[in-house]
Design a protein around this motif. Structure first.
Motif, PDB file in Angstrom:
ATOM      1  N   ARG A  72       0.832  -1.213   0.000  1.00 55.36           N
ATOM      2  CA  ARG A  72       0.000   0.000   0.000  1.00 55.36           C
ATOM      3  C   ARG A  72       0.864   1.260   0.000  1.00 55.36           C
ATOM      4  O   ARG A  72       0.562   2.239  -0.684  1.00 55.36           O
ATOM      5  CB  ARG A  72      -0.922   0.009   1.219  1.00 55.36           C
ATOM      6  N   GLY A  73       1.928   1.230   0.805  1.00 49.81           N
ATOM      7  CA  GLY A  73       2.811   2.386   0.851  1.00 49.81           C
ATOM      8  C   GLY A  73       3.479   2.647  -0.489  1.00 49.81           C
ATOM      9  O   GLY A  73       3.602   3.802  -0.925  1.00 49.81           O
ATOM     10  N   LEU A  74       3.916   1.590  -1.171  1.00 55.59           N
ATOM     11  CA  LEU A  74       4.537   1.758  -2.487  1.00 55.59           C
ATOM     12  C   LEU A  74       3.528   2.261  -3.513  1.00 55.59           C
ATOM     13  O   LEU A  74       3.851   3.108  -4.358  1.00 55.59           O
ATOM     14  CB  LEU A  74       5.147   0.432  -2.939  1.00 55.59           C
ATOM     15  N   LEU A  75       2.301   1.751  -3.457  1.00 53.46           N
ATOM     16  CA  LEU A  75       1.265   2.244  -4.364  1.00 53.46           C
ATOM     17  C   LEU A  75       0.978   3.719  -4.100  1.00 53.46           C
ATOM     18  O   LEU A  75       0.767   4.503  -5.041  1.00 53.46           O
ATOM     19  CB  LEU A  75      -0.012   1.416  -4.200  1.00 53.46           C
ATOM     20  N   ALA A  76       0.964   4.110  -2.824  1.00 49.59           N
ATOM     21  CA  ALA A  76       0.731   5.518  -2.498  1.00 49.59           C
ATOM     22  C   ALA A  76       1.832   6.395  -3.090  1.00 49.59           C
ATOM     23  O   ALA A  76       1.566   7.501  -3.577  1.00 49.59           O
ATOM     24  CB  ALA A  76       0.649   5.702  -0.986  1.00 49.59           C
ATOM     25  N   ASP A  77       3.087   5.912  -3.069  1.00 48.25           N
ATOM     26  CA  ASP A  77       4.184   6.664  -3.679  1.00 48.25           C
ATOM     27  C   ASP A  77       3.996   6.815  -5.183  1.00 48.25           C
ATOM     28  O   ASP A  77       4.497   7.775  -5.791  1.00 48.25           O
ATOM     29  CB  ASP A  77       5.516   5.971  -3.400  1.00 48.25           C
ATOM     30  N   LEU A  78       3.280   5.870  -5.774  1.00 50.07           N
ATOM     31  CA  LEU A  78       2.991   5.944  -7.216  1.00 50.07           C
ATOM     32  C   LEU A  78       1.713   6.726  -7.509  1.00 50.07           C
ATOM     33  O   LEU A  78       1.295   6.821  -8.660  1.00 50.07           O
ATOM     34  CB  LEU A  78       2.853   4.526  -7.786  1.00 50.07           C
ATOM     35  N   GLY A  79       1.066   7.246  -6.453  1.00 48.07           N
ATOM     36  CA  GLY A  79      -0.156   8.024  -6.633  1.00 48.07           C
ATOM     37  C   GLY A  79      -1.399   7.187  -6.773  1.00 48.07           C
ATOM     38  O   GLY A  79      -2.414   7.676  -7.275  1.00 48.07           O
ATOM     39  N   LEU A  80      -1.354   5.927  -6.317  1.00 45.26           N
ATOM     40  CA  LEU A  80      -2.498   5.028  -6.428  1.00 45.26           C
ATOM     41  C   LEU A  80      -2.942   4.567  -5.049  1.00 45.26           C
ATOM     42  O   LEU A  80      -2.171   4.609  -4.085  1.00 45.26           O
ATOM     43  CB  LEU A  80      -2.146   3.807  -7.289  1.00 45.26           C
ATOM     44  N   THR A  81      -4.184   4.123  -4.968  1.00 40.23           N
ATOM     45  CA  THR A  81      -4.732   3.644  -3.704  1.00 40.23           C
ATOM     46  C   THR A  81      -5.353   2.273  -3.909  1.00 40.23           C
ATOM     47  O   THR A  81      -6.169   2.094  -4.815  1.00 40.23           O
ATOM     48  CB  THR A  81      -5.805   4.608  -3.164  1.00 40.23           C
ATOM     49  N   ALA A  82      -4.972   1.322  -3.078  1.00 42.24           N
ATOM     50  CA  ALA A  82      -5.594   0.002  -3.125  1.00 42.24           C
ATOM     51  C   ALA A  82      -6.926   0.050  -2.392  1.00 42.24           C
ATOM     52  O   ALA A  82      -7.108   0.849  -1.469  1.00 42.24           O
ATOM     53  CB  ALA A  82      -4.682  -1.037  -2.479  1.00 42.24           C
ATOM     54  N   PRO A  83      -7.895  -0.779  -2.780  1.00 37.30           N
ATOM     55  CA  PRO A  83      -9.198  -0.770  -2.098  1.00 37.30           C
ATOM     56  C   PRO A  83      -9.057  -1.042  -0.607  1.00 37.30           C
ATOM     57  O   PRO A  83      -8.215  -1.837  -0.181  1.00 37.30           O
ATOM     58  CB  PRO A  83      -9.971  -1.904  -2.802  1.00 37.30           C
ATOM     59  N   ALA A  84      -9.871  -0.372   0.178  1.00 37.74           N
ATOM     60  CA  ALA A  84      -9.851  -0.567   1.626  1.00 37.74           C
ATOM     61  C   ALA A  84     -10.185  -2.012   1.961  1.00 37.74           C
ATOM     62  O   ALA A  84     -11.131  -2.579   1.430  1.00 37.74           O
ATOM     63  CB  ALA A  84     -10.856   0.369   2.294  1.00 37.74           C
ATOM     64  N   GLY A  85      -9.381  -2.612   2.831  1.00 37.86           N
ATOM     65  CA  GLY A  85      -9.651  -3.974   3.275  1.00 37.86           C
ATOM     66  C   GLY A  85      -9.184  -5.057   2.329  1.00 37.86           C
ATOM     67  O   GLY A  85      -9.354  -6.244   2.633  1.00 37.86           O
ATOM     68  N   ALA A  86      -8.593  -4.690   1.189  1.00 38.97           N
ATOM     69  CA  ALA A  86      -8.094  -5.717   0.266  1.00 38.97           C
ATOM     70  C   ALA A  86      -6.987  -6.521   0.944  1.00 38.97           C
ATOM     71  O   ALA A  86      -6.194  -5.988   1.721  1.00 38.97           O
ATOM     72  CB  ALA A  86      -7.574  -5.064  -1.011  1.00 38.97           C
ATOM     73  N   ASP A  87      -6.909  -7.818   0.647  1.00 34.30           N
ATOM     74  CA  ASP A  87      -5.926  -8.655   1.330  1.00 34.30           C
ATOM     75  C   ASP A  87      -4.559  -8.536   0.668  1.00 34.30           C
ATOM     76  O   ASP A  87      -4.378  -7.852  -0.339  1.00 34.30           O
ATOM     77  CB  ASP A  87      -6.395 -10.106   1.389  1.00 34.30           C
ATOM     78  N   GLU A  88      -3.603  -9.239   1.269  1.00 36.25           N
ATOM     79  CA  GLU A  88      -2.213  -9.140   0.827  1.00 36.25           C
ATOM     80  C   GLU A  88      -2.040  -9.513  -0.638  1.00 36.25           C
ATOM     81  O   GLU A  88      -1.348  -8.819  -1.394  1.00 36.25           O
ATOM     82  CB  GLU A  88      -1.353 -10.041   1.712  1.00 36.25           C
ATOM     83  N   ASP A  89      -2.668 -10.598  -1.066  1.00 38.71           N
ATOM     84  CA  ASP A  89      -2.502 -11.050  -2.448  1.00 38.71           C
ATOM     85  C   ASP A  89      -3.030 -10.024  -3.435  1.00 38.71           C
ATOM     86  O   ASP A  89      -2.406  -9.753  -4.472  1.00 38.71           O
ATOM     87  CB  ASP A  89      -3.218 -12.389  -2.653  1.00 38.71           C
ATOM     88  N   ASP A  90      -4.191  -9.435  -3.130  1.00 34.40           N
ATOM     89  CA  ASP A  90      -4.783  -8.460  -4.050  1.00 34.40           C
ATOM     90  C   ASP A  90      -3.937  -7.195  -4.146  1.00 34.40           C
ATOM     91  O   ASP A  90      -3.733  -6.645  -5.237  1.00 34.40           O
ATOM     92  CB  ASP A  90      -6.202  -8.104  -3.593  1.00 34.40           C
ATOM     93  N   VAL A  91      -3.453  -6.714  -2.993  1.00 34.70           N
ATOM     94  CA  VAL A  91      -2.686  -5.462  -3.009  1.00 34.70           C
ATOM     95  C   VAL A  91      -1.340  -5.666  -3.688  1.00 34.70           C
ATOM     96  O   VAL A  91      -0.906  -4.832  -4.497  1.00 34.70           O
ATOM     97  CB  VAL A  91      -2.499  -4.924  -1.572  1.00 34.70           C
ATOM     98  N   SER A  92      -0.661  -6.785  -3.388  1.00 33.26           N
ATOM     99  CA  SER A  92       0.632  -7.026  -4.036  1.00 33.26           C
ATOM    100  C   SER A  92       0.453  -7.272  -5.534  1.00 33.26           C
ATOM    101  O   SER A  92       1.297  -6.854  -6.338  1.00 33.26           O
ATOM    102  CB  SER A  92       1.352  -8.204  -3.377  1.00 33.26           C
ATOM    103  N   ALA A  93      -0.646  -7.914  -5.929  1.00 33.65           N
ATOM    104  CA  ALA A  93      -0.919  -8.108  -7.359  1.00 33.65           C
ATOM    105  C   ALA A  93      -1.151  -6.770  -8.049  1.00 33.65           C
ATOM    106  O   ALA A  93      -0.698  -6.555  -9.182  1.00 33.65           O
ATOM    107  CB  ALA A  93      -2.128  -9.020  -7.539  1.00 33.65           C
ATOM    108  N   LEU A  94      -1.861  -5.860  -7.384  1.00 34.67           N
ATOM    109  CA  LEU A  94      -2.075  -4.525  -7.953  1.00 34.67           C
ATOM    110  C   LEU A  94      -0.755  -3.791  -8.110  1.00 34.67           C
ATOM    111  O   LEU A  94      -0.526  -3.107  -9.124  1.00 34.67           O
ATOM    112  CB  LEU A  94      -3.029  -3.736  -7.056  1.00 34.67           C
TER     113      LEU A  94
END
Length: 666
Positions: free
Chosen positions: A84-106
């Motif tokens: 999530r922190g890396l996505l935030a640095d890229l200007g993106l937000t992962a869905p709230a409550g998404a699990d580890e696999d979904d966020v890392s896949a994004l």
């Protein structure tokens, strides 16, 4: 400061261009190359990684992404939080409550088309790094770890030991000046050997010498030899001796302040944090922190923060446990939490209008706890967010300060919502509501458990996890009943109905809406009654039960009319007209639609008025009166062009209910 390491940098650069196993086999590399810098904490491994990244970053158009994979105490950071922190640095937000696999896949999908350089510091194991690896050979990963990352193919570690003698002496010279080194070069070399060339130990030795201009390097070497070994791994003993010597030379107040930094979340502190921990003024805390920097105990970080090196954190915690009573440590932690709560309350209050009660309370706070304007408060919240979230997690994990933990979480939730809005802050709020749920379950606080479950379920529903939301809404209903909280039970029943509606189960949705309506009728909550009549009308319409739908929409319209909510009354009439149209009663539909248009005109809502005129035009077309339909469409166009103020049809309507926490309820 960076000294030496030319051999290591040369080896790492050569490793970038080295042919990998896939290339040798004639295949294109499927993932990013991983450069591993392995070494013990305090060996300068992170400084080496930063220097390498600084040299390479110009070759990566999408920049450098940094993440720390372990807490200062050594606990692994969850992959989901890192991603999530890396996505935030890229200007993106992962869905709230998404699990580890979904966020890392994004994250991996996002990096698939980018050319970025990732610095993953203090990796706990190979699984952490593997989950974050970009599936893109144009990216490069520089990983820092204690040992090899077994399981990631084609990775050769660059092992970092102590500095060579020349580099170690150069580092000491930055603290002592050249004279003391020049007059006794042999003692300087001996000192670097006693420190095993470890940069962290050399920094402490240099700080000790800098604080004593009359002491010679030989004096320090003699003292360092006299420090007894305290056991532990042999590789850590030079740093342990240097820390003990430097620590025991501190005056008692300074030593106490230093070991209390072990309580700082993420090992990150500012003068406010240390002031609260120690119980001193902010200016005194700032002087202490600057002194610790000069002595090599802490290092400066951006935006006025200070960081305790991870290699020193175990020593500080050991000293804290040995020298401070548990009650004193708990009191210091409580002072820090209380100061953080007050800062968060001030951060939120600055968003309120001038003259409001919150602003008047803000004016009564000490200057050090006030923010001059909204922009500075928002900037502070952004910069301190990781530490604030960590503070909340630590407070809940402590288990002894649950009242303060609940106040802290409530203040943080309100500050995030005030500055960012609930939707933008949803990922952070999801974690905070989960912490509330932990405390409520531990303490048997059924009302707060219901509130937390409702909040989490709303966030689940907002990200499409409807079945998860349904389970939480039902659990919230049970908790609300245990707490005898009619708000929570009514809110939960209505939300269960909404979840079934989202799943297309019209019968169950109508049943639960009916239960919620019965409660609202018994309590004479008229606004909620009108809304629930509308919800019942909607699900009956979807189910094709037009008679029931029409009765409920008529009841909703009557309820809004009694409340004096003219726009809502017009909308309810419009929906009733829609049901009449579906039921094959065009004349009735026309009359109801005309009535809705008249009420929209009275409401003074130009966009709503225009939308209803367009609906009326469609009805007239179906009834074979195109001339009248054209007139209404022309009138709608004029209304839209006028740009009159008001909420538009199809725009987001205001929230129909708020989520109340247990503290607000009380």
């Amino acid at each position: 400061m960076f000294f030496g390491r030319e051999r290591e940098i040369k080896a790492l650069r050569a490793d970038i261009s080295r042919a990998g196993l896939d290339t040798l086999a004639g295949r294109k590399a499927p993932r990013a190359r991983v450069l591993l810098i392995a070494g013990r904490p305090g060996s300068g491994r992170t400084a080496l990684a930063e220097r390498l990244v600084g040299d390479l970053e110009r070759g990566y158009r999408d920049g450098v992404l940094r993440a720390r994979l372990s807490e200062p105490g050594g606990d692994p950071v969850p992959v989901e939080r890192v991603a999530r922190g890396l996505l935030a640095d890229l200007g993106l937000t992962a869905p709230a409550g998404a699990d580890e696999d979904d966020v890392s896949a994004l994250l991996r999908a996002t990096l698939r088309e980018r050319r970025a350089l990732l610095l993953l510091d203090d990796a706990a194991d190979a699984e952490q790094v593997d989950a974050l690896l970009p599936e893109n050979p144009d990216c490069l990963v520089v990983a820092v770890a204690h040992g090899p990352l077994t399981g990631i193919p084609d990775v050769r570690p660059c092992t970092v030991g102590g500095l060579d003698v020349k580099a170690a002496v150069d580092l000491l010279e930055t603290y002592t000046g050249s004279v003391r080194i020049t007059v006794d070069p042999q003692a300087a070399e001996t000192l670097t050997e006693l420190c095993a060339g470890q940069p962290a130990a050399l920094l402490l030795a240099g700080g000790w010498l800098a604080a004593r201009p009359t002491a010679s390097v030989a004096d320090l070497a003699k003292r360092l030899r006299a420090v007894p070994d305290e056991g532990g791994p042999a590789a850590l003993r030079p740093l342990a001796r240097a820390f003990r010597l430097a620590y025991e030379a501190l005056p008692a107040p300074g030593a106490r302040a230093l070991r209390l930094l072990a309580l700082a979340p993420l090992g990150s502190a500012d003068p406010q944090t240390l002031s609260a921990l120690v119980g001193c003024s902010v200016s005194t805390a700032a002087s202490l922190l600057d002194g610790f920097v000069a002595l090599g105990f802490v290092r400066r970080a951006p935006h006025g923060r200070y960081e305790v090196p991870g290699c020193l954190m175990p020593f500080l915690r050991e000293r804290l446990a040995a020298e401070d009573r548990a009650a004193e440590t708990q009191l210091a932690r409580a002072r820090m939490l209380e100061r953080t709560v007050r800062l968060l309350q001030s951060c939120r209050a600055v968003t309120e209008p001038e003259g409001s009660p919150a602003r008047r309370r803000l004016a009564g706070l000490p200057r050090a706890l006030r923010f001059p304007n909204r922009e500075e408060a928002a900037d502070w919240l952004d910069r301190r967010e990781p530490a604030l979230l960590a503070c909340a997690r630590l407070a809940v994990a402590d288990g002894e300060l649950d009242t303060l933990a609940r106040r802290l979480i409530a203040a943080l939730v309100r500050a995030l919502a005030a500055h960012r809005g609930t939707e933008a802050a949803a990922p952070e709020l999801y974690g905070l509501h989960g912490l509330v749920l932990d405390v409520a379950g531990r303490r048997g606080l059924h009302r707060e458990r219901a509130a937390a479950l409702l909040n989490l379920a709303d966030l689940d529903a907002g990200t499409g996890r409807t079945r998860d939301a349904l389970a939480r809404y039902r659990a919230a209903l049970d908790a609300g009943r245990l707490a005898n909280d009619p708000y929570a039970t009514g809110r939960a029943m209505e939300s269960v109905g909404g979840a079934y509606q989202e799943l297309g189960d019209w019968q169950r949705a109508a049943d639960w809406y009916g239960r919620a309506l019965a409660q609202r009728l018994a309590r004479d909550e008229r606004e909620d009654q009108a809304r629930l009549y509308g919800r019942l009308g909607a699900v009956h319409t979807y189910a094709g039960r037009y008679g029931e739908a029409l009765r409920n929409w008529r009841a909703a319209a009557a309820g809004y009319r009694r409340l004096g909510d003219v726009p809502a009354h017009a909308r309810a009439l419009s929906e009733a007209a829609r049901v009449q149209e579906y039921a094959g009663r065009p004349e009735d539909c026309l009359r109801t639609c005309e009535e809705a248009v008249e009420w929209a005109r009275r409401a003074g809502d130009a966009r709503l008025h225009a939308a209803l005129r367009l609906r009326l035009a469609d009805t007239l077309d179906r009834l074979g009166d195109p001339a009248a339909a054209r007139l209404h469409r022309a009138a709608a166009e004029r209304l839209l062009e006028s740009g009159a103020a008001g909420q538009g049809w199809g725009q987001p309507s205001p929230p129909t209910y708020e989520i109340r926490s247990g503290s607000q309820k009380n």
